[in-house]
Scaffold this motif. Structure first.
Motif, PDB file in Angstrom:
ATOM      1  N   PHE A  63     -27.275 109.143 -35.214  1.00 16.16           N
ATOM      2  CA  PHE A  63     -26.941 108.224 -34.128  1.00 16.16           C
ATOM      3  C   PHE A  63     -27.013 108.953 -32.796  1.00 16.16           C
ATOM      4  O   PHE A  63     -26.642 110.128 -32.699  1.00 16.16           O
ATOM      5  CB  PHE A  63     -25.528 107.653 -34.303  1.00 16.16           C
ATOM      6  CG  PHE A  63     -25.346 106.681 -35.443  1.00 16.16           C
ATOM      7  CD1 PHE A  63     -26.318 106.514 -36.423  1.00 16.16           C
ATOM      8  CD2 PHE A  63     -24.189 105.925 -35.523  1.00 16.16           C
ATOM      9  CE1 PHE A  63     -26.141 105.620 -37.468  1.00 16.16           C
ATOM     10  CE2 PHE A  63     -23.987 105.024 -36.560  1.00 16.16           C
ATOM     11  CZ  PHE A  63     -24.968 104.877 -37.532  1.00 16.16           C
ATOM     12  N   THR A  64     -27.435 108.216 -31.759  1.00 17.90           N
ATOM     13  CA  THR A  64     -27.501 108.779 -30.411  1.00 17.90           C
ATOM     14  C   THR A  64     -26.912 107.787 -29.426  1.00 17.90           C
ATOM     15  O   THR A  64     -27.342 106.622 -29.369  1.00 17.90           O
ATOM     16  CB  THR A  64     -28.941 109.104 -30.011  1.00 17.90           C
ATOM     17  OG1 THR A  64     -29.512 110.016 -30.960  1.00 17.90           O
ATOM     18  CG2 THR A  64     -28.977 109.744 -28.631  1.00 17.90           C
ATOM     19  N   LEU A  65     -25.949 108.241 -28.658  1.00 16.97           N
ATOM     20  CA  LEU A  65     -25.335 107.435 -27.608  1.00 16.97           C
ATOM     21  C   LEU A  65     -25.976 107.810 -26.283  1.00 16.97           C
ATOM     22  O   LEU A  65     -26.128 108.994 -25.982  1.00 16.97           O
ATOM     23  CB  LEU A  65     -23.832 107.695 -27.578  1.00 16.97           C
ATOM     24  CG  LEU A  65     -22.931 106.839 -26.699  1.00 16.97           C
ATOM     25  CD1 LEU A  65     -21.492 106.870 -27.223  1.00 16.97           C
ATOM     26  CD2 LEU A  65     -22.954 107.274 -25.241  1.00 16.97           C
ATOM     27  N   SER A  66     -26.352 106.792 -25.519  1.00 16.51           N
ATOM     28  CA  SER A  66     -26.944 107.059 -24.211  1.00 16.51           C
ATOM     29  C   SER A  66     -26.469 106.006 -23.217  1.00 16.51           C
ATOM     30  O   SER A  66     -26.004 104.929 -23.605  1.00 16.51           O
ATOM     31  CB  SER A  66     -28.470 107.072 -24.290  1.00 16.51           C
ATOM     32  OG  SER A  66     -28.953 105.813 -24.711  1.00 16.51           O
ATOM     33  N   ARG A  67     -26.618 106.324 -21.941  1.00 16.56           N
ATOM     34  CA  ARG A  67     -26.190 105.420 -20.872  1.00 16.56           C
ATOM     35  C   ARG A  67     -27.341 105.161 -19.918  1.00 16.56           C
ATOM     36  O   ARG A  67     -28.093 106.079 -19.594  1.00 16.56           O
ATOM     37  CB  ARG A  67     -25.023 106.024 -20.076  1.00 16.56           C
ATOM     38  CG  ARG A  67     -23.755 106.239 -20.853  1.00 16.56           C
ATOM     39  CD  ARG A  67     -22.708 106.897 -19.983  1.00 16.56           C
ATOM     40  NE  ARG A  67     -23.056 108.266 -19.646  1.00 16.56           N
ATOM     41  CZ  ARG A  67     -22.314 109.051 -18.897  1.00 16.56           C
ATOM     42  NH1 ARG A  67     -21.183 108.581 -18.364  1.00 16.56           N
ATOM     43  NH2 ARG A  67     -22.674 110.290 -18.651  1.00 16.56           N
ATOM     44  N   ASP A  68     -27.498 103.930 -19.474  1.00 17.60           N
ATOM     45  CA  ASP A  68     -28.411 103.584 -18.392  1.00 17.60           C
ATOM     46  C   ASP A  68     -27.549 102.992 -17.284  1.00 17.60           C
ATOM     47  O   ASP A  68     -27.200 101.813 -17.313  1.00 17.60           O
ATOM     48  CB  ASP A  68     -29.481 102.593 -18.872  1.00 17.60           C
ATOM     49  CG  ASP A  68     -30.534 102.337 -17.818  1.00 17.60           C
ATOM     50  OD1 ASP A  68     -30.238 102.487 -16.601  1.00 17.60           O
ATOM     51  OD2 ASP A  68     -31.653 101.972 -18.195  1.00 17.60           O
ATOM     52  N   VAL A  69     -27.207 103.845 -16.321  1.00 14.43           N
ATOM     53  CA  VAL A  69     -26.292 103.403 -15.268  1.00 14.43           C
ATOM     54  C   VAL A  69     -26.904 102.267 -14.450  1.00 14.43           C
ATOM     55  O   VAL A  69     -26.202 101.342 -14.042  1.00 14.43           O
ATOM     56  CB  VAL A  69     -25.918 104.600 -14.373  1.00 14.43           C
ATOM     57  CG1 VAL A  69     -25.034 104.158 -13.225  1.00 14.43           C
ATOM     58  CG2 VAL A  69     -25.205 105.670 -15.195  1.00 14.43           C
ATOM     59  N   SER A  70     -28.239 102.312 -14.253  1.00  9.03           N
ATOM     60  CA  SER A  70     -28.900 101.274 -13.450  1.00  9.03           C
ATOM     61  C   SER A  70     -28.789  99.892 -14.095  1.00  9.03           C
ATOM     62  O   SER A  70     -28.839  98.880 -13.402  1.00  9.03           O
ATOM     63  CB  SER A  70     -30.357 101.637 -13.223  1.00  9.03           C
ATOM     64  OG  SER A  70     -31.078 101.582 -14.444  1.00  9.03           O
ATOM     65  N   LYS A  71     -28.663  99.851 -15.413  1.00 20.49           N
ATOM     66  CA  LYS A  71     -28.536  98.583 -16.130  1.00 20.49           C
ATOM     67  C   LYS A  71     -27.105  98.315 -16.584  1.00 20.49           C
ATOM     68  O   LYS A  71     -26.859  97.340 -17.301  1.00 20.49           O
ATOM     69  CB  LYS A  71     -29.472  98.575 -17.349  1.00 20.49           C
ATOM     70  CG  LYS A  71     -30.940  98.642 -16.996  1.00 20.49           C
ATOM     71  CD  LYS A  71     -31.813  98.569 -18.243  1.00 20.49           C
ATOM     72  CE  LYS A  71     -33.281  98.595 -17.856  1.00 20.49           C
ATOM     73  NZ  LYS A  71     -34.158  98.553 -19.050  1.00 20.49           N
TER      74      LYS A  71
END
Length: 125
Positions: A68-76
């Protein structure tokens, strides 16, 4: 008031992949702790991944590490959970949570005032 909505759950065969999304509003993703939790039927909710805003490095439960990989897209305003090599034990409800100020409360103790409603994942052939 923070608001979180999960999406992306569904039925997948063992070994398959899914990407869950947690769309947020009223949450500063650049400065908040964000976590994904998994609750299997009849079991307690368990944190599977959490990211601290200060260093941005996600931490994972041993059961999902390297899958599993957690990621963030602050722009969205969105947090993702990429789930690969899924197993039947990964089935259950997945929810995201945020804490604007207290990483330890969310990521260590699994407590938050801000939760999404969850999305269901079923891993079955």
């Amino acid at each position: 008031q923070p608001h979180l909505v999960e999406a992306g759950g569904g039925l997948v065969q063992p070994g398959g992949s899914l990407r869950l999304a947690c769309v947020t509003s009223g949450v500063n993703l650049g400065s908040s702790a964000i976590a994904w939790f998994h609750q299997a039927p009849g079991k307690e909710r368990k944190r599977v991944g959490c990211v601290n805003s200060s260093d941005g490095s996600p931490r994972y439960d041993d059961s999902v590490k390297d899958r599993f990989t957690l990621s963030r897209d602050v722009s969205k305003s969105t947090v993702y959970l990429q789930m690969n090599d899924l197993k039947p034990d990964d089935s259950g409800n997945y929810s995201c949570a945020a804490d604007p100020t207290d990483y330890y409360r969310l990521c260590v103790f699994g407590s938050s005032d801000y939760w999404g409603q969850g999305t269901q994942v079923t891993v079955s052939s």
